[in-house]
Design an enzyme around this catalytic site. Structure first.
Site, PDB file in Angstrom:
ATOM      1  N   ASP A 159       9.932  13.290  21.279  1.00 48.10           N
ATOM      2  CA  ASP A 159      10.921  12.744  20.365  1.00 48.10           C
ATOM      3  C   ASP A 159      12.118  13.697  20.361  1.00 48.10           C
ATOM      4  OD1 ASP A 159      10.154  14.913  18.797  1.00 48.10           O
ATOM      5  OD2 ASP A 159       8.895  13.703  17.469  1.00 48.10           O
ATOM      6  N   LYS A 171      12.834  16.253  18.626  1.00 44.66           N
ATOM      7  CA  LYS A 171      12.518  17.681  18.475  1.00 44.66           C
ATOM      8  C   LYS A 171      12.276  18.338  19.835  1.00 44.66           C
ATOM      9  CE  LYS A 171       9.046  17.017  15.629  1.00 44.66           C
ATOM     10  NZ  LYS A 171       9.100  15.559  15.449  1.00 44.66           N
ATOM     11  N   LYS A 223      -0.619  17.790  15.071  1.00 43.35           N
ATOM     12  CA  LYS A 223       0.043  17.528  16.338  1.00 43.35           C
ATOM     13  C   LYS A 223       0.645  18.837  16.846  1.00 43.35           C
ATOM     14  CE  LYS A 223       1.266  12.786  15.024  1.00 43.35           C
ATOM     15  NZ  LYS A 223       2.385  11.865  14.742  1.00 43.35           N
ATOM     16  N   LYS A 227      10.172   0.290  15.710  1.00 44.19           N
ATOM     17  CA  LYS A 227      10.902   1.532  15.419  1.00 44.19           C
ATOM     18  C   LYS A 227      11.120   2.308  16.700  1.00 44.19           C
ATOM     19  CE  LYS A 227       9.118   5.259  13.346  1.00 44.19           C
ATOM     20  NZ  LYS A 227       8.483   6.031  12.256  1.00 44.19           N
ATOM     21  N   LYS A 278      12.979   5.946  18.477  1.00 46.21           N
ATOM     22  CA  LYS A 278      13.400   7.306  18.194  1.00 46.21           C
ATOM     23  C   LYS A 278      14.855   7.519  18.589  1.00 46.21           C
ATOM     24  CE  LYS A 278       9.298   8.789  16.908  1.00 46.21           C
ATOM     25  NZ  LYS A 278       9.003   9.443  15.606  1.00 46.21           N
ATOM     26  N   ASP A 289      14.379   6.530  13.919  1.00 44.53           N
ATOM     27  CA  ASP A 289      13.792   7.760  13.404  1.00 44.53           C
ATOM     28  C   ASP A 289      14.419   8.945  14.120  1.00 44.53           C
ATOM     29  OD1 ASP A 289      12.209   9.836  12.533  1.00 44.53           O
ATOM     30  OD2 ASP A 289      10.307   8.962  13.168  1.00 44.53           O
ATOM     31  N   GLU A 341      15.134   6.843   9.396  1.00 45.72           N
ATOM     32  CA  GLU A 341      14.048   7.741   9.016  1.00 45.72           C
ATOM     33  C   GLU A 341      14.361   9.194   9.358  1.00 45.72           C
ATOM     34  OE1 GLU A 341       9.304   8.126  10.163  1.00 45.72           O
ATOM     35  OE2 GLU A 341      10.249   6.151   9.974  1.00 45.72           O
ATOM     36  N   HIS A 357       3.076   7.377   6.690  1.00 45.08           N
ATOM     37  CA  HIS A 357       3.242   7.852   8.059  1.00 45.08           C
ATOM     38  C   HIS A 357       1.905   7.926   8.797  1.00 45.08           C
ATOM     39  CE1 HIS A 357       3.188  11.435  10.852  1.00 45.08           C
ATOM     40  NE2 HIS A 357       4.138  10.695  11.415  1.00 45.08           N
TER      41      HIS A 357
END
Length: 377
Positions: A26, A28, A62, A175, A177, A206, A232, A308
């Site tokens: 994602d 990050k 995770k 949804k 990313k 998100d 999000e 979530h």
């Protein structure tokens, strides 16, 4: 009438490493803050009473951190032996205080979550009811949206293909990313997916906490024209004031809360008006007992709920929420369980099986890397 009290006789804790079919990224990862996700680490708790009743619960981590909750859970498991499993609230506090030197949030309560969820599962099984019914269901099916098909590690062509198959699977929303270093790339991705879906399909984005306040305002305004169900985690998870200001400035609802690890952190989020959709995660906040506190406050404030991950637990909680609720469909954990949740007409249906309605598969046993058990005597 004689009141018979059953007692906890055995508690087992296991550590499972679930490999993912392919690495997942994602925003990050694209911003260099994390590595691609290749597995999910889980802590399972199984509680058995003297009368032979059982309850199953789990927590997860995770990327880094998985062995921590497992080690903590092993240490506090003996605290449950001989206890009345009906006393969920008291036992939650007992377990938290048993490890309070580690704190009463974060890793410490995530270790408690597996036990707390198992106790609620046991309580519902003993009543012969799905957990949602035990809690007081407001609906028998909850609108669901897909996340696992919209990661940034997937080319947009694959995202479109996944979106095409979702309605046939019974999933109602999509949804994707965002939050890439190149905001123009995000915009192109959203525009392509929205154009492919049409305006009738609920769509969320998100950002996984990767925008600053000014960037979130600018991109949020640009995204208004896509009629998103929500944006999000546009900001850092602990920036309640920034989320509140952003939510007040946009027509598009703001959703956040998944990274918070305690009911108290959610209290601040809710009381500052930081979210239109609150996104608590039962394994992260310490189980169902604190999750119910978050639900009550969110309902009091008239907010919507979108828990979530962990749909096997959150389906029941979303079904018991009085206000608007969504549940997130992730297929990652499905290999761990023998049962499958039913999807139909854009909704996830509450199973009629007692408790959570799940049991571990043979594959879960094969992925178990460590296990311990404590019992009376």
């Amino acid at each position: 009438m004689t009141l018979t009290t059953d007692r906890i006789a055995t508690v087992s804790v296991s550590f499972v490493r679930l490999p993912l079919p392919e690495p997942i990224s994602d925003a990050k990862v694209l911003t260099g803050r994390q590595r691609p996700l290749v597995e999910v680490a889980l802590v399972f708790a199984r509680i058995v009473t003297e009368a032979g009743l059982t309850g199953l619960g789990f927590g997860y981590a995770k990327r880094a951190g998985g062995p921590g909750p497992y080690a903590h859970a092993r240490e506090i498991a003996p605290e449950l032996i001989g206890e009345d499993p009906s006393d969920t609230g008291r036992l939650w506090r007992k377990l938290v205080w048993a490890g309070a030197s580690m704190g009463r949030s974060g890793l410490a309560v995530q270790a408690v979550a597996a036990f707390d969820i198992a106790l609620w599962d046991l309580k519902a099984r003993r009543a012969g009811l799905p957990l949602a019914k035990l809690l007081g269901a407001h609906r028998s099916a909850v609108p669901c949206y897909d996340t696992s098909g919209g990661f940034l590690s997937m080319p947009v062509e694959q995202v479109l293909e996944n979106a095409d198959t979702a309605p046939a699977r019974g999933i109602g929303g999509i949804k994707i990313k965002v939050g890439q270093p190149d905001a123009a790339a995000d915009l192109r991705r959203v525009e392509t997916v929205r154009g492919h879906l049409g305006d009738g399909v609920p769509m969320m984005v998100d950002a996984n906490q990767q925008w600053g306040r000014a960037t979130a305002r600018r991109i949020g305004r640009t995204l208004e024209r896509f009629q998103l169900a929500w944006i999000e985690e546009p900001l850092d998870a602990y920036d309640a004031e920034g989320h509140a200001a952003l939510a007040a400035s946009l027509d598009t609802p703001v959703a956040t809360g998944e990274m918070l690890t305690g009911a108290e952190e959610h209290t601040r989020l809710i009381e500052t008006g930081a979210a239109d959709f609150v996104q608590p995660d039962a394994p992260r906040v310490g189980g169902i007992t604190p999750f119910l506190r978050v639900m009550a406050l969110a309902d009091h404030k008239g907010l919507s709920l979108a828990p979530h991950f962990a749909m096997e637990v959150h389906l029941h909680l979303a079904a018991a929420y009085p206000g608007t609720a969504w549940v997130e469909h992730f297929d990652w954990l499905e290999p761990l369980f023998q049962e499958r949740l039913e999807l139909r007409d854009g909704r996830m249906r509450v199973p009629d099986r007692p408790g959570l309605g799940i049991s571990l598969s043979d594959r879960a046993m094969a992925w178990t890397v460590d296990r311990c058990e404590v019992s009376a005597g």
